[in-house]
Design a protein around this motif. Structure first.
Motif, PDB file in Angstrom:
ATOM      1  N   TRP A 152       0.743  -1.233   0.013  1.00 40.62           N
ATOM      2  CA  TRP A 152      -0.007   0.076  -0.101  1.00 40.62           C
ATOM      3  C   TRP A 152       0.772   1.240  -0.107  1.00 40.62           C
ATOM      4  O   TRP A 152       0.381   2.047  -0.715  1.00 40.62           O
ATOM      5  CB  TRP A 152      -0.858  -0.075   1.171  1.00 40.62           C
TER       6      TRP A 152
ATOM      7  N   HIS B  99       2.247  -0.198  -8.350  1.00 36.16           N
ATOM      8  CA  HIS B  99       0.964  -1.025  -8.739  1.00 36.16           C
ATOM      9  C   HIS B  99       0.819  -0.739 -10.172  1.00 36.16           C
ATOM     10  O   HIS B  99       0.305  -1.860 -10.878  1.00 36.16           O
ATOM     11  CB  HIS B  99      -0.305  -0.171  -7.991  1.00 36.16           C
TER      12      HIS B  99
ATOM     13  N   GLU C  85      -5.566   6.421  -7.086  1.00 35.38           N
ATOM     14  CA  GLU C  85      -6.150   4.847  -6.733  1.00 35.38           C
ATOM     15  C   GLU C  85      -7.078   5.255  -5.480  1.00 35.38           C
ATOM     16  O   GLU C  85      -7.008   6.278  -4.793  1.00 35.38           O
ATOM     17  CB  GLU C  85      -5.020   4.018  -6.427  1.00 35.38           C
TER      18      GLU C  85
ATOM     19  N   TYR D 270      -9.217  -0.590  -5.655  1.00 35.18           N
ATOM     20  CA  TYR D 270      -8.760  -1.822  -4.954  1.00 35.18           C
ATOM     21  C   TYR D 270      -9.598  -3.075  -4.857  1.00 35.18           C
ATOM     22  O   TYR D 270      -9.269  -4.073  -5.317  1.00 35.18           O
ATOM     23  CB  TYR D 270      -8.205  -1.498  -3.858  1.00 35.18           C
TER      24      TYR D 270
ATOM     25  N   ASP E 127      -7.134  -6.039  -5.662  1.00 31.79           N
ATOM     26  CA  ASP E 127      -5.912  -5.757  -4.734  1.00 31.79           C
ATOM     27  C   ASP E 127      -6.200  -5.761  -3.292  1.00 31.79           C
ATOM     28  O   ASP E 127      -6.477  -4.677  -2.630  1.00 31.79           O
ATOM     29  CB  ASP E 127      -5.424  -4.393  -5.193  1.00 31.79           C
TER      30      ASP E 127
ATOM     31  N   SER F 265      -3.740  -3.844  -0.645  1.00 29.05           N
ATOM     32  CA  SER F 265      -4.193  -2.312  -0.256  1.00 29.05           C
ATOM     33  C   SER F 265      -5.588  -2.071   0.133  1.00 29.05           C
ATOM     34  O   SER F 265      -5.691  -1.274   1.115  1.00 29.05           O
ATOM     35  CB  SER F 265      -3.949  -1.794  -1.603  1.00 29.05           C
ATOM     36  N   ALA F 266      -6.318  -2.929  -0.305  1.00 31.88           N
ATOM     37  CA  ALA F 266      -8.032  -2.662   0.276  1.00 31.88           C
ATOM     38  C   ALA F 266      -7.796  -3.192   1.929  1.00 31.88           C
ATOM     39  O   ALA F 266      -8.629  -2.449   2.582  1.00 31.88           O
ATOM     40  CB  ALA F 266      -9.008  -3.717  -0.580  1.00 31.88           C
TER      41      ALA F 266
END
Length: 570
Positions: free
Chosen positions: A53, A59, A504, A509, A514, A517-518
């Motif tokens: 993250w 990314h 983003e 996410y 993803d 990151s989420a």
């Protein structure tokens, strides 16, 4: 006979009382440090998602790599021999002077990525990904600068050495010993500890805090004992260096020499004579036969030198890792010039014999490299419960003494207790604010700033220091309210900050899958909601305390001013 029974009971009571005193004061003086170590260690379980993250520039590169992989999968898969040749050619052209090449030709099934690793001129571990169908680099160097950050490793480093090197390691080790003392004395003190686990009486002030403390302590007691003990055991070389000193001498280089002999036995020095890197496929075929595993990595020490060594490392099947005490894979080491077998290590074995295996097991229990995401979540939840145990214990100490103390510090007792109140706020709420402040700093500090990772780390400690000053300057109840409010605001606004400072956002996410990151942002939101709930409960109790405060009768001729409301955090 009756007198003997009374004496026996008195002796038992005296022993339990002594353990209670030990548990209370040992737990108090180390609870702030242990809470910080435990909370950051809990965060360190997910250091990789946090780092992911905190490096959003990667990314786009990862997405491009995935697209290239999907395209490459449509082409016929290259053979192992061809992949090794491509990786060798790339390293010879791009990094001929590197002291080590590490080639990952394929996944365990023989397909998948083709990756190469090396140590750059600064001694940093660098990597590149090659097209498994053509051998060409998948991603060219990005023109967009990548932010310099410690990422999730910040929490790892703080957890075991407080960013203070050897001194910090010793401090954490002493705290871990104090934790063991507090845990054992706590078990002795609470004679109904398991019964109390099923008892919780809400809205009972001191009783509620004690019930909460007992519940989370019993729930995670085996985990906490294991974590404290293994944390000390894996640093045993530092705490008990006499054995190393006896064989390798004293001094800073003795441990380094010992580890070199243990982890890289028989590693030669550079000869200074040129020798082309040989064809790696024959070494890989022999290595796979010797260790009984498909090749995971091929490591070439001193490529281009006559003293080069070639190590073949295997892939561990996930089920076999879960069944073994050690998670090490198989390894076969060869001489690059003669092809002689220098060393063979079976899967699950360790270099250094039984003692090394025991330390490897301790390290595995502490750092959970096996078990996948399920076990990581178990450690994470238990870590949060352990942090809650320490926090409730520190708060309980002051709840018991806020209205009545025993004058332990003479005339300075009130001042000492005021200091403890402030330390509680800063160590618990303040540390949480500093942790999310570290994530905020990652998005706010300019990407181009030199030594940017140091600025992020400085922001973490600056926020924590400000929380301490604030806690000492404000009344305890107000300090709790205000720092919980700041924590809720920073946590809930973190996804908004990310969306404003990068391309983003949380919904993207989730749609892209993803989950690393989420997960970071969803946990931040959950922490913010918990802070709001704690703030609401604290305000309700404040209102209840104000309602119970008696008012002095007013004189008809000289009305007396109203008494100020006595704020509490209980």
């Amino acid at each position: 006979m009756g007198q003997k029974k009374k004496a026996l009971r008195a002796g038992q009571g005296g022993f339990r009382q002594a353990q209670s005193w030990l548990h209370t004061w040992c737990g108090l003086w180390f609870s702030w440090l242990l809470f910080a170590v435990f909370l950051t260690g809990t965060m360190a379980v997910f250091q990789d998602p946090i780092t992911h993250w905190m490096t959003p520039e990667h990314h786009a590169q990862e997405k491009a790599a995935n697209d290239a992989k999907a395209t490459a999968q449509l082409a016929p898969a290259a053979s192992l021999s061809q992949r090794l040749a491509w990786a060798t050619n790339y390293m010879q052209q791009q990094h001929p002077g590197a002291g080590m090449w590490e080639l990952w030709p394929a996944e365990a099934d023989g397909a998948g990525d083709l990756r190469v690793f090396w140590f750059d001129a600064n001694g940093q571990y660098a990597s590149a990904e090659l097209d498994s169908a053509t051998g060409e680099p998948l991603i060219a160097q990005s023109e967009q600068p990548v932010r310099q950050t410690m990422g999730g490793h910040h929490f790892v480093d703080f957890h075991y050495q407080l960013h203070a090197g050897q001194l910090g390691l010793w401090i954490v080790g002493v705290a871990a010993m104090a934790m063991l003392v507090a845990l054992v004395s706590g078990v002795i003190t609470h004679r109904r500890i398991f019964k109390d686990f099923f008892t919780f009486r809400p809205r009972k002030g001191q009783r509620s805090w004690l019930d909460a403390h007992n519940a989370v302590a019993v729930l995670t007691l085996p985990f906490q004992l294991m974590i404290a003990y293994t944390g000390i055991a894996i640093s045993g070389l530092t705490f008990m260096p006499a054995g190393i000193a006896a064989y390798f001498g004293a001094g800073a280089d003795s441990t380094r020499t010992y580890l070199s002999e243990l982890n890289e036995p028989g590693k030669p020095q550079r000869s200074g004579h040129f020798m082309a890197v040989p064809d790696l496929e024959p070494f890989v075929v022999r290595g796979q036969a010797l260790i009984g595993q498909p090749v995971r990595a091929v490591v070439v020490d001193y490529p281009g030198d006559a003293s080069a060594r070639i190590g073949v490392y295997g892939w561990n099947a996930q089920d076999s890792v879960n069944r073994r005490l050690s998670s090490t894979s198989g390894m076969a080491m060869f001489s690059g010039s003669t092809g002689e077998v220098l060393q063979v290590r079976a899967p699950g074995d360790t270099d250094g014999g039984t003692a090394r295996l025991a330390q490897s097991v301790m390290g595995g229990l502490h750092m959970v490299p096996f078990g996948g995401w399920v076990l990581k979540w178990v450690y994470f939840v238990c870590g949060l419960a352990g942090s809650a145990m320490m926090a409730t214990g520190a708060i309980l100490f002051m709840v018991k003494r806020r209205g009545k103390h025993q004058g332990e510090f003479g005339g300075a007792t009130a001042s000492v207790y005021r200091l403890i109140e402030g330390m509680n706020v800063a160590a618990i709420a303040g540390l949480a604010v500093a942790c999310v402040g570290f994530l905020w700093a990652n998005r706010v500090i300019p990407v181009h700033l030199a030594h940017r990772d140091d600025w992020e780390l400085g922001a973490f400690f600056a926020v924590w220091l400000l929380s301490l000053l604030h806690a000492l300057a404000r009344p305890p109840a107000a300090a709790w309210r205000e720092q919980l409010g700041v924590l809720a605001l920073l946590c809930l606004a973190l996804p908004v900050l990310n969306a404003l400072t990068t391309d983003e956002h949380l919904l993207a996410y989730l749609l892209e899958g993803d989950w690393e990151s989420a997960g970071v942002e969803l946990f931040a939101v959950a922490a913010g909601l918990c802070a709001l709930w704690a703030l609401r409960v604290q305000r309700q109790r404040r209102a209840m305390g104000a309602a119970r405060t008696p008012k002095k009768p007013r004189s008809l001729s000289h009305p007396a001013p109203l008494e100020p409301v006595q704020e509490t955090t209980a």
